[in-house]
Scaffold this active site. Structure first.
Site, PDB file in Angstrom:
ATOM      1  N   ALA A   1      -3.729   7.856  -5.201  1.00 59.68           N
ATOM      2  CA  ALA A   1      -2.387   7.313  -5.416  1.00 59.68           C
ATOM      3  C   ALA A   1      -2.535   5.821  -5.717  1.00 59.68           C
ATOM      4  O   ALA A   1      -2.449   4.995  -4.800  1.00 59.68           O
ATOM      5  CB  ALA A   1      -1.529   7.541  -4.178  1.00 59.68           C
TER       6      ALA A   1
ATOM      7  N   GLY B   1       0.833  -1.205   0.000  1.00 61.20           N
ATOM      8  CA  GLY B   1       0.000   0.000   0.000  1.00 61.20           C
ATOM      9  C   GLY B   1       0.857   1.240   0.000  1.00 61.20           C
ATOM     10  O   GLY B   1       2.072   1.172  -0.196  1.00 61.20           O
ATOM     11  N   ASN B   2       0.217   2.386   0.200  1.00 53.78           N
ATOM     12  CA  ASN B   2       0.974   3.632   0.303  1.00 53.78           C
ATOM     13  C   ASN B   2       0.321   4.551   1.327  1.00 53.78           C
ATOM     14  O   ASN B   2      -0.722   4.214   1.894  1.00 53.78           O
ATOM     15  CB  ASN B   2       1.124   4.300  -1.070  1.00 53.78           C
ATOM     16  CG  ASN B   2      -0.216   4.676  -1.673  1.00 53.78           C
ATOM     17  OD1 ASN B   2      -0.914   5.538  -1.149  1.00 53.78           O
ATOM     18  ND2 ASN B   2      -0.591   4.008  -2.760  1.00 53.78           N
ATOM     19  N   ARG B   3       0.925   5.696   1.553  1.00 54.98           N
ATOM     20  CA  ARG B   3       0.527   6.543   2.689  1.00 54.98           C
ATOM     21  C   ARG B   3      -0.587   7.538   2.360  1.00 54.98           C
ATOM     22  O   ARG B   3      -0.912   8.381   3.202  1.00 54.98           O
ATOM     23  CB  ARG B   3       1.749   7.316   3.192  1.00 54.98           C
ATOM     24  CG  ARG B   3       2.768   6.402   3.852  1.00 54.98           C
ATOM     25  CD  ARG B   3       4.049   7.161   4.157  1.00 54.98           C
ATOM     26  NE  ARG B   3       3.851   8.292   5.043  1.00 54.98           N
ATOM     27  CZ  ARG B   3       4.760   9.240   5.253  1.00 54.98           C
ATOM     28  NH1 ARG B   3       5.912   9.188   4.629  1.00 54.98           N
ATOM     29  NH2 ARG B   3       4.509  10.239   6.076  1.00 54.98           N
ATOM     30  N   SER B   4      -1.174   7.469   1.186  1.00 56.42           N
ATOM     31  CA  SER B   4      -2.209   8.455   0.853  1.00 56.42           C
ATOM     32  C   SER B   4      -3.405   8.326   1.802  1.00 56.42           C
ATOM     33  O   SER B   4      -3.942   7.241   2.009  1.00 56.42           O
ATOM     34  CB  SER B   4      -2.671   8.243  -0.597  1.00 56.42           C
ATOM     35  OG  SER B   4      -3.735   9.107  -0.869  1.00 56.42           O
TER      36      SER B   4
END
Ligand code: CTP
Length: 418
Positions: free
Chosen positions: A289, A222-225
């Site tokens: 994102a 995943g990512n931090r968005s």
């Protein structure tokens, strides 16, 4: 998408001590208006509650009075020497009615003034936000549909109800949006100080959040968005009168009041939802994102640790680029396509050099560029950006709330010819 309206105004940062009238209609959702009141009062607004007599059947005057710190009445015959039926509306910076019943919509549409709230609606010259809540049959009745159309044509912001559980066992369209989001919308409208509803009649699509690419049923990349900028874009567009669809990837926030929200997890799901909604949209803003890569294979069972201590190798494949696909396919040639770029400078060029190259590569009309060298933008309530246009324009947006950045983006969308 162009507009003849002057769109230079952006939101002012705060509506502190603004005078807000909170009208409350006689529906079961009246209890949720207590939370709207508490949040408005705690964020520094001077709130006068005007319930209808039917609302007082659901929640009594002492509750409204204690939470607002003011006397409460539904009648024009109390404190007559203060002429409340005229004064409250005249002095207001914003009137929000939550819940608005079908009966109140009808009275407001026809100018009927038979109690303090309906008198207030006739005397108010400030922005008016009506937040309907009722059974689906009542919302869809031709009389209500006509009343809503009349009110919207007059510049009243009538929020689309949410879909979900209604009174009793029913569910469907007609639910009051979450109080926190009603307050966010109210603050956005207040911050614009009666600015034009310059997105009225437009349908916009916003993607938000960060996608998850599953390795197995419990693990993902995943990512931090956080989705905060996408939410700010949705709220800002709603405050400017647009119909809004949000495709939200793993955003832990309640639906923006009045938006149609499609919840997704992976980039493939996000792509499908965005491409399905794009043909109806006058503008698409890709604030999400999406992960650029996903595991080549998703294990159907949880991946176990090996006895010999070796770690598994994960093979990644590239995801489709949704923004580039939207920009090249142009299903709606007149729709404005906006991308985001999180950039850092390096030895090959500065942030804006990389951003210009990305704008050309992706083929979108506008690119909102964030310098993420310090990693500050993720989850932060503030943002700072430069908006680049395919026509060569470069518009700096000074550090401020994500709401402010959102309004600057809609201003540029409205200035873009296609
Ligand atoms: N985007 C997209 N689909 C993807 C990846 C990104 O639509 N699979 C969109 C994002 O929503 C954003 C824009 O593309 O609007 C920029 O994303 P970014 O990841 O910064 O661009 P990349 O093409 O991945 O460039 P880089 O090589 O710098 O990571």
């Amino acid at each position: 998408m162009t507009s003849g309206t002057d769109t230079a105004t952006t939101a002012s940062p705060s509506g502190a001590r603004s005078r807000v009238v909170l009208g409350v209609g006689g529906g079961i959702a009246a209890y949720k208006a207590c939370e709207v009141l508490r949040r408005l009062a705690e964020s520094g607004h001077d709130v006068t509650v005007v319930p209808t007599s039917a609302a007082l059947e659901f929640v009594g005057a002492p509750t409204w009075s204690a939470l607002s710190g003011k006397p409460v009445s539904s009648s024009v015959w109390d404190a007559v020497h203060e002429v409340p039926h005229v004064r409250i509306g005249q002095e207001a910076d914003l009137v929000v009615v939550a819940p608005t019943t079908a009966d109140l919509l009808a009275k407001a549409a026809h100018g009927i003034a038979d109690d303090l709230l309906t008198n207030t609606l006739l005397t108010a010259r400030c922005p008016v936000v009506l937040v309907p809540a009722m059974h689906t049959e009542m919302w869809e009745h031709p009389a209500t549909v006509a009343n809503v159309a009349t009110l919207r044509a007059r510049g009243v912001l009538v929020v689309e109800p949410a879909v979900g559980r209604l009174t009793g066992k029913d569910s469907g369209k007609g639910r009051l949006p979450e109080p926190a989001e009603i307050v966010e919308l109210a603050r956005d409208v207040l911050a614009r100080g009666g600015g034009p509803a310059d997105l009225a009649g437009r349908h916009v699509l916003v993607s938000a959040g960060g996608t998850r690419e599953y390795l197995d049923p419990v693990r993902y990349l995943g990512n931090r968005s956080s989705g905060l900028q996408g939410w700010a874009l949705a709220r800002a567009a709603l405050a400017r009168g647009a119909r809004v669809t949000v495709v939200a990837a793993n955003v832990a926030l309640p639906d923006p009041a009045g938006a149609d929200v499609v919840r997704v997890e992976t980039t493939a799901q996000l792509r499908e939802a965005v491409l399905a909604a794009a043909p109806q949209a006058d503008a698409v803003v890709m604030a999400a994102a999406p992960a650029d890569f996903r595991p080549a294979e998703v294990a159907t069972a949880k991946i176990k640790k090996a006895d010999d201590g070796s770690a598994p190798t994960v093979h990644l494949v590239q995801n489709p680029d949704v923004l580039a696909e939207l920009s090249s396919s142009r299903v709606r040639p007149d729709a404005v396509v906006v991308g985001f770029a999180a950039e850092t400078g390096d030895e090959r060029g500065g942030v804006l050099d990389h951003a210009r190259a990305k704008l050309a590569r992706k083929g979108c009309d506008l690119l909102v560029v964030n310098d993420v060298s310090g990693g500050a933008v993720f989850g932060s309530p503030d943002n700072e950006a430069v908006i680049l246009g395919a026509d060569g324009r470069s518009v700096p947006v000074a550090r401020g709330s994500k709401a402010r950045v959102a309004h600057a983006i809609w201003d540029e969308v409205l200035r873009t010819e296609r």
